[in-house]
Scaffold this motif. Structure first.
Motif, PDB file in Angstrom:
ATOM      1  N   ALA A   5      71.586  42.965  59.414  1.00  0.00           N
ATOM      2  CA  ALA A   5      70.714  43.922  58.724  1.00  0.00           C
ATOM      3  C   ALA A   5      71.544  44.918  57.921  1.00  0.00           C
ATOM      4  CB  ALA A   5      69.833  44.651  59.736  1.00  0.00           C
ATOM      5  N   GLY A   6      72.684  45.337  58.488  1.00  0.00           N
ATOM      6  CA  GLY A   6      73.571  46.247  57.771  1.00  0.00           C
ATOM      7  C   GLY A   6      74.169  45.623  56.527  1.00  0.00           C
ATOM      8  N   ALA A   7      74.253  44.298  56.515  1.00  0.00           N
ATOM      9  CA  ALA A   7      74.764  43.579  55.340  1.00  0.00           C
ATOM     10  C   ALA A   7      73.683  43.356  54.283  1.00  0.00           C
ATOM     11  CB  ALA A   7      75.344  42.231  55.771  1.00  0.00           C
ATOM     12  N   GLY A   8      72.454  43.811  54.580  1.00  0.00           N
ATOM     13  CA  GLY A   8      71.410  43.778  53.567  1.00  0.00           C
ATOM     14  C   GLY A   8      70.352  42.714  53.720  1.00  0.00           C
ATOM     15  N   TYR A   9      70.291  42.069  54.885  1.00  0.00           N
ATOM     16  CA  TYR A   9      69.309  40.997  55.098  1.00  0.00           C
ATOM     17  C   TYR A   9      68.253  41.442  56.108  1.00  0.00           C
ATOM     18  CZ  TYR A   9      72.920  38.294  52.799  1.00  0.00           C
ATOM     19  OH  TYR A   9      73.857  37.841  51.894  1.00  0.00           O
ATOM     20  N   ALA A  10      67.012  41.057  55.859  1.00  0.00           N
ATOM     21  CA  ALA A  10      65.926  41.395  56.781  1.00  0.00           C
ATOM     22  C   ALA A  10      66.026  40.543  58.037  1.00  0.00           C
ATOM     23  CB  ALA A  10      64.580  41.171  56.103  1.00  0.00           C
ATOM     24  N   VAL A  11      65.872  41.199  59.187  1.00  0.00           N
ATOM     25  CA  VAL A  11      65.962  40.520  60.481  1.00  0.00           C
ATOM     26  C   VAL A  11      64.690  40.809  61.276  1.00  0.00           C
ATOM     27  CG1 VAL A  11      67.254  40.287  62.630  1.00  0.00           C
ATOM     28  CG2 VAL A  11      68.479  40.772  60.491  1.00  0.00           C
ATOM     29  N   ALA A  12      64.096  39.761  61.844  1.00  0.00           N
ATOM     30  CA  ALA A  12      62.945  39.911  62.729  1.00  0.00           C
ATOM     31  C   ALA A  12      63.316  39.264  64.055  1.00  0.00           C
ATOM     32  CB  ALA A  12      61.706  39.265  62.130  1.00  0.00           C
TER      33      ALA A  12
ATOM     34  N   THR B 235      62.284  49.863  56.136  1.00  0.00           N
ATOM     35  CA  THR B 235      63.167  51.030  56.098  1.00  0.00           C
ATOM     36  C   THR B 235      64.599  50.715  56.523  1.00  0.00           C
ATOM     37  OG1 THR B 235      61.270  52.431  56.588  1.00  0.00           O
ATOM     38  CG2 THR B 235      63.444  53.394  56.934  1.00  0.00           C
ATOM     39  N   CYS B 236      64.751  49.888  57.575  1.00  0.00           N
ATOM     40  CA  CYS B 236      66.113  49.638  58.062  1.00  0.00           C
ATOM     41  C   CYS B 236      66.457  48.151  58.174  1.00  0.00           C
ATOM     42  CB  CYS B 236      66.340  50.336  59.405  1.00  0.00           C
ATOM     43  SG  CYS B 236      65.199  49.862  60.701  1.00  0.00           S
ATOM     44  N   GLY B 237      65.588  47.285  57.663  1.00  0.00           N
ATOM     45  CA  GLY B 237      65.916  45.864  57.625  1.00  0.00           C
ATOM     46  C   GLY B 237      65.796  45.147  58.943  1.00  0.00           C
ATOM     47  N   MET B 238      65.195  45.795  59.948  1.00  0.00           N
ATOM     48  CA  MET B 238      65.150  45.202  61.285  1.00  0.00           C
ATOM     49  C   MET B 238      63.817  45.519  61.955  1.00  0.00           C
ATOM     50  SD  MET B 238      66.756  43.717  63.942  1.00  0.00           S
ATOM     51  CE  MET B 238      66.532  43.694  65.732  1.00  0.00           C
ATOM     52  N   ALA B 239      63.179  44.497  62.504  1.00  0.00           N
ATOM     53  CA  ALA B 239      61.999  44.679  63.348  1.00  0.00           C
ATOM     54  C   ALA B 239      62.237  43.931  64.645  1.00  0.00           C
ATOM     55  CB  ALA B 239      60.749  44.160  62.649  1.00  0.00           C
ATOM     56  N   TYR B 240      61.783  44.519  65.759  1.00  0.00           N
ATOM     57  CA  TYR B 240      61.947  43.871  67.058  1.00  0.00           C
ATOM     58  C   TYR B 240      60.586  43.495  67.623  1.00  0.00           C
ATOM     59  CZ  TYR B 240      63.396  42.634  71.708  1.00  0.00           C
ATOM     60  OH  TYR B 240      63.605  41.923  72.867  1.00  0.00           O
ATOM     61  N   LEU B 241      60.428  42.218  67.967  1.00  0.00           N
ATOM     62  CA  LEU B 241      59.165  41.691  68.464  1.00  0.00           C
ATOM     63  C   LEU B 241      59.344  41.331  69.944  1.00  0.00           C
ATOM     64  CD1 LEU B 241      58.438  39.327  65.419  1.00  0.00           C
ATOM     65  CD2 LEU B 241      57.841  41.721  65.672  1.00  0.00           C
ATOM     66  N   HIS B 242      58.831  42.197  70.816  1.00  0.00           N
ATOM     67  CA  HIS B 242      58.936  41.992  72.269  1.00  0.00           C
ATOM     68  C   HIS B 242      57.953  40.890  72.668  1.00  0.00           C
ATOM     69  CE1 HIS B 242      59.525  42.887  76.468  1.00  0.00           C
ATOM     70  NE2 HIS B 242      58.280  43.296  76.635  1.00  0.00           N
ATOM     71  N   ALA B 243      58.487  39.761  73.103  1.00  0.00           N
ATOM     72  CA  ALA B 243      57.707  38.532  73.254  1.00  0.00           C
ATOM     73  C   ALA B 243      56.393  38.694  74.030  1.00  0.00           C
ATOM     74  CB  ALA B 243      58.579  37.448  73.886  1.00  0.00           C
ATOM     75  N   PRO B 244      56.361  39.382  75.176  1.00  0.00           N
ATOM     76  CA  PRO B 244      55.104  39.452  75.928  1.00  0.00           C
ATOM     77  C   PRO B 244      53.940  40.075  75.162  1.00  0.00           C
ATOM     78  CG  PRO B 244      56.931  40.080  77.327  1.00  0.00           C
ATOM     79  CD  PRO B 244      57.480  39.984  75.933  1.00  0.00           C
ATOM     80  N   LEU B 245      54.228  40.892  74.153  1.00  0.00           N
ATOM     81  CA  LEU B 245      53.157  41.523  73.384  1.00  0.00           C
ATOM     82  C   LEU B 245      52.566  40.577  72.336  1.00  0.00           C
ATOM     83  CD1 LEU B 245      54.598  45.104  72.689  1.00  0.00           C
ATOM     84  CD2 LEU B 245      53.054  44.366  74.518  1.00  0.00           C
TER      85      LEU B 245
END
Length: 331
Positions: free
Chosen positions: A99-106, A143-153
């Motif tokens: 993400a810091g290198a400029g790529y979107a991460v999910a 905003t920061c190129g990173m989203a975290y998807l908590h699996a149980p949700l």
């Protein structure tokens, strides 16, 4: 289920559609726990085939809480888990370097099952609050190129098999499905596996799903590139075995990748890596995984260029700043 079990006992394979319908029945609660346990045991003994895996995946995805990040073309970085090595959070660290290198991460993740600290554990240690609110997740990735998807949700259907999995206490086909059911359906994936048969299975599956990918395995049994031995990489375009020295890295000792005895220790290692204060072995391990993730996202780039991009993201402080912004937005 009786008819299906008889066929599977006779080493028959299920079609994609049959596997999909079977999994839908499991998630609806159509079968009892003894039947499900028997089914899982069959697949654990004879292995799951590509048609079956894609069918099971399709069924689970129909019940997911969907998230649309298609305009970001994100990448997910994940390991299958279960290698028994109790390493620190290598793939999650790599996410913030990418993400810091400029790529979107999910990133799709969960609590640790076979290690002290899974991705969700290290997130919680930093005060991150999990959500399946798409607007909040979208703001994070914007905003920061990173989203975290908590699996149980996002995968409520998995709750139906939780008691059986807990009772069996061994890996099952649901461990194989975890990396394939990211609810945002990422366009790209770096997937770490613990053995070569899994590598072939996932490569064939990801090709079938038309996902840009790199599947990696350290040949001494790590489900990521650990640099403790030679490692293999399979992508849409090539299949290669590398020595660490081929890319300017040195062999690491296994104990140097230890993830600690507590989630707090694991979080401390995580912070040291992203602040570029970790040991060489810890840093190099994360950098090499981030590098192949960047190449999976941009396959036209040579891996040496991707290594330079990952190193620059870390050493410039952009990876740490990305993480700090992520925590601020998601706490």
């Amino acid at each position: 289920m009786k008819e299906i079990l008889i066929r599977l006992f006779a080493h028959e394979e299920l079609s994609h559609e049959e596997a999909c319908n079977l999994m839908k029945g499991i998630t609806r609660g159509d079968y009892n726990e003894a039947q499900i346990a028997s089914l899982l045991t069959v697949f654990q003994m004879r292995g799951v085939k590509v048609n079956e895996l894609t069918g099971f995946r399709e069924a689970l995805l129909t019940t997911r809480v969907p998230v649309d990040f298609s305009d970001f073309q994100p990448i997910d970085i994940v390991g299958t888990g279960g290698d028994g090595k109790n390493t620190f959070n290598i793939s999650t660290c790599a996410c913030f370097i990418v993400a810091g290198a400029g790529y979107a991460v999910a990133k799709h993740g969960n609590y640790g099952a076979t290690s002290v600290s899974g991705a969700s554990n290290v997130m919680e240690q930093h005060g991150v609050k999990f959500t399946n609110d798409e607007s909040k997740l979208r703001r994070s990735i914007e905003t920061c190129g990173m989203a975290y998807l908590h699996a149980p949700l996002f995968n409520p259907a998995m709750k139906t098999v939780a008691p059986v999995r807990k009772a069996l206490q061994v890996r099952t086909l649901f461990n194989l499905l975890g990396p394939l059911v990211n609810p945002c359906l990422p366009a790209f994936q770096l997937l770490g596996v613990a053995d070569l048969p899994q590598m072939r299975l996932y490569t064939n599956t990801l090709q079938r799903l038309n996902i840009g990918f790199a599947v990696v395995n350290n040949l001494d049994g790590y489900d990521e590139i650990s640099l403790t031995d030679e490692f293999k990489v399979m992508t849409n375009r090539y299949e290669t075995i590398y020595r660490p020295s081929d890319l300017g890295f040195t062999i690491s000792r296994k104990e140097e990748l230890y993830g600690g005895r507590t989630p707090e220790e694991a979080a401390s290692i995580f912070d040291n890596v992203l602040q570029n204060r970790a040991t060489k072995a810890q840093t190099d391990c994360v950098l090499i995984n981030a590098s192949f993730a960047i190449q999976a996202r941009e396959p036209q780039k040579q891996i040496e260029e991707c290594v330079s991009m990952a190193r620059e993201s870390l050493e410039s402080g952009r990876a740490w700043n990305t993480f700090c912004k992520f925590v601020s937005m998601n706490s």
